[in-house]
Scaffold this motif. Structure first.
Motif, PDB file in Angstrom:
ATOM      1  N   GLY A  24      -8.578  -1.506   2.889  1.00 51.20           N
ATOM      2  CA  GLY A  24      -7.867  -0.534   2.076  1.00 51.20           C
ATOM      3  C   GLY A  24      -6.731   0.174   2.776  1.00 51.20           C
ATOM      4  N   ARG A  25      -6.730   0.175   4.105  1.00 48.01           N
ATOM      5  CA  ARG A  25      -5.658   0.791   4.881  1.00 48.01           C
ATOM      6  C   ARG A  25      -5.712   0.242   6.294  1.00 48.01           C
ATOM      7  N   ASP A  26      -4.662   0.474   7.051  1.00 43.39           N
ATOM      8  CA  ASP A  26      -4.622   0.068   8.455  1.00 43.39           C
ATOM      9  C   ASP A  26      -4.887   1.303   9.311  1.00 43.39           C
ATOM     10  N   GLU A  29     -10.433   3.916  13.788  1.00 46.29           N
ATOM     11  CA  GLU A  29     -11.350   4.965  13.348  1.00 46.29           C
ATOM     12  C   GLU A  29     -12.328   5.382  14.437  1.00 46.29           C
ATOM     13  N   GLY A  30     -11.840   5.514  15.652  1.00 47.12           N
ATOM     14  CA  GLY A  30     -12.699   5.963  16.732  1.00 47.12           C
ATOM     15  C   GLY A  30     -13.479   4.819  17.345  1.00 47.12           C
ATOM     16  N   ALA A  31     -14.688   5.116  17.797  1.00 44.17           N
ATOM     17  CA  ALA A  31     -15.497   4.123  18.499  1.00 44.17           C
ATOM     18  C   ALA A  31     -16.942   4.239  18.069  1.00 44.17           C
ATOM     19  N   GLU A  32     -17.699   3.192  18.347  1.00 42.35           N
ATOM     20  CA  GLU A  32     -19.133   3.221  18.092  1.00 42.35           C
ATOM     21  C   GLU A  32     -19.826   2.363  19.133  1.00 42.35           C
ATOM     22  N   ARG A  33     -21.140   2.527  19.216  1.00 47.33           N
ATOM     23  CA  ARG A  33     -21.925   1.733  20.149  1.00 47.33           C
ATOM     24  C   ARG A  33     -22.812   0.781  19.358  1.00 47.33           C
ATOM     25  N   LEU A  34     -22.768  -0.490  19.720  1.00 37.64           N
ATOM     26  CA  LEU A  34     -23.554  -1.497  19.030  1.00 37.64           C
ATOM     27  C   LEU A  34     -25.018  -1.443  19.466  1.00 37.64           C
ATOM     28  N   ALA A  35     -25.857  -2.174  18.756  1.00 43.22           N
ATOM     29  CA  ALA A  35     -27.288  -2.174  19.062  1.00 43.22           C
ATOM     30  C   ALA A  35     -27.571  -2.684  20.471  1.00 43.22           C
ATOM     31  N   ASP A  36     -26.708  -3.563  20.989  1.00 42.99           N
ATOM     32  CA  ASP A  36     -26.928  -4.096  22.335  1.00 42.99           C
ATOM     33  C   ASP A  36     -26.355  -3.200  23.425  1.00 42.99           C
ATOM     34  N   GLY A  37     -25.831  -2.024  23.039  1.00 44.00           N
ATOM     35  CA  GLY A  37     -25.324  -1.071  24.014  1.00 44.00           C
ATOM     36  C   GLY A  37     -23.840  -1.145  24.267  1.00 44.00           C
ATOM     37  N   ARG A  38     -23.170  -2.169  23.751  1.00 43.06           N
ATOM     38  CA  ARG A  38     -21.732  -2.288  23.968  1.00 43.06           C
ATOM     39  C   ARG A  38     -20.971  -1.259  23.143  1.00 43.06           C
ATOM     40  N   ALA A  39     -19.928  -0.700  23.739  1.00 49.57           N
ATOM     41  CA  ALA A  39     -19.035   0.186  23.005  1.00 49.57           C
ATOM     42  C   ALA A  39     -17.879  -0.636  22.449  1.00 49.57           C
ATOM     43  N   VAL A  40     -17.500  -0.354  21.211  1.00 47.50           N
ATOM     44  CA  VAL A  40     -16.387  -1.060  20.579  1.00 47.50           C
ATOM     45  C   VAL A  40     -15.496  -0.060  19.862  1.00 47.50           C
ATOM     46  N   LEU A  41     -14.229  -0.409  19.764  1.00 49.04           N
ATOM     47  CA  LEU A  41     -13.297   0.356  18.953  1.00 49.04           C
ATOM     48  C   LEU A  41     -13.460  -0.086  17.504  1.00 49.04           C
ATOM     49  N   LYS A  42     -13.417   0.856  16.579  1.00 46.42           N
ATOM     50  CA  LYS A  42     -13.522   0.527  15.157  1.00 46.42           C
ATOM     51  C   LYS A  42     -12.131   0.526  14.539  1.00 46.42           C
ATOM     52  N   ALA A  43     -11.837  -0.511  13.757  1.00 41.43           N
ATOM     53  CA  ALA A  43     -10.536  -0.582  13.092  1.00 41.43           C
ATOM     54  C   ALA A  43     -10.703  -1.242  11.735  1.00 41.43           C
ATOM     55  N   ARG A  44      -9.793  -0.930  10.829  1.00 43.99           N
ATOM     56  CA  ARG A  44      -9.762  -1.587   9.529  1.00 43.99           C
ATOM     57  C   ARG A  44      -8.320  -1.919   9.186  1.00 43.99           C
ATOM     58  N   ASN A  55      -6.101 -10.795  11.814  1.00 44.18           N
ATOM     59  CA  ASN A  55      -5.852 -10.700  13.256  1.00 44.18           C
ATOM     60  C   ASN A  55      -4.438 -10.197  13.532  1.00 44.18           C
ATOM     61  N   ALA A  56      -3.469 -10.727  12.796  1.00 50.47           N
ATOM     62  CA  ALA A  56      -2.083 -10.296  12.986  1.00 50.47           C
ATOM     63  C   ALA A  56      -1.925  -8.817  12.643  1.00 50.47           C
ATOM     64  N   ALA A  57      -2.621  -8.376  11.592  1.00 50.22           N
ATOM     65  CA  ALA A  57      -2.545  -6.966  11.209  1.00 50.22           C
ATOM     66  C   ALA A  57      -3.175  -6.081  12.277  1.00 50.22           C
ATOM     67  N   LEU A  58      -4.285  -6.543  12.869  1.00 51.52           N
ATOM     68  CA  LEU A  58      -4.922  -5.776  13.943  1.00 51.52           C
ATOM     69  C   LEU A  58      -4.002  -5.684  15.155  1.00 51.52           C
ATOM     70  N   GLU A  59      -3.378  -6.784  15.508  1.00 55.16           N
ATOM     71  CA  GLU A  59      -2.452  -6.779  16.644  1.00 55.16           C
ATOM     72  C   GLU A  59      -1.307  -5.795  16.405  1.00 55.16           C
TER      73      GLU A  59
END
Length: 208
Positions: A24-26, A29-44, A55-59
């Motif tokens: 819905g938008r680019d 949205e901050g970060a979160e931690r996955l169940a396996d303990g890894r931290a990831v950046l959240k994006a839409r 992928n091109a939109a994320l880049e």
């Protein structure tokens, strides 16, 4: 357990991202931690996951958010998955500082808008950061102090502690002075304990 969603490899920054296409938008949205303990950046992104469009939109999104040339940003793993690794070229110090700010956005918004009642639930997803790599460390703690409903003398005491920690970090970070950084980190964490924020990390150069 990874404490940040990025790492430096061969002079480039690799950042792990959980992407939501057709979002819905680019936005980051901050970060979160996955169940396996890894931290990831959240994006839409608005783009659909077809023919590399998401992928091109994320880049493009990360390039704009971090002030990088579009050619310096590339999805290198997970091109057909929601969990991706993106390679960022350029000045690593500037990039990691920018990523720290992006990752801190989620927790800061919760503290400022939702109050401390929401902070413990957010803590498991927060990027802890440190005084030298995350410009928002003091800001997060100060925001929590202001929202904690403390007596005026207690609030003033914690604010003074944060100001003193900031002064020590200002002197300690350029030279990576272990004593100053340990003391400053301890002061911030003492405040964080009182306002129920997660502890921050000790800068790498100050670790035993």
């Amino acid at each position: 357990m990874d404490s940040a969603p990025y790492r430096i490899v061969d002079g480039r920054v690799l950042v792990d991202v959980r992407l939501t296409p057709r979002g819905g938008r680019d936005a980051v949205e901050g970060a979160e931690r996955l169940a396996d303990g890894r931290a990831v950046l959240k994006a839409r992104v608005r783009a659909v996951p077809e023919d590399g469009k998401a992928n091109a939109a994320l880049e493009a999104l990360l390039a704009g958010a971090l002030g990088l040339a579009r050619s310096e940003v590339a999805v290198v793993q997970g091109k057909t998955a929601r969990l991706k690794t993106v390679c960022l070229g350029g000045d690593t110090a500037s990039i990691t500082a920018g990523l720290g700010k992006l990752a801190a956005t989620l927790l800061l918004a919760i503290v400022l808008i939702g109050g401390l009642g929401a902070a413990p639930a957010a803590a498991q997803f927060a990027i802890r950061g440190d005084l030298c790599s995350d410009a928002n460390v003091i800001l997060r703690s100060r925001a929590a102090v202001e929202r904690a409903g403390l007596q005026s003398q207690d609030r003033a005491r914690l604010v003074r502690t944060l100001r003193a920690a900031q002064s020590l970090a200002r002197d300690g970070c350029p030279n990576r002075d272990p004593w100053l950084l340990r003391r400053a980190t301890g002061m911030v964490n003492a405040v964080n304990r009182e306002v129920r924020l997660p502890p921050i990390d000790l800068p790498g150069s100050a670790r035993p």
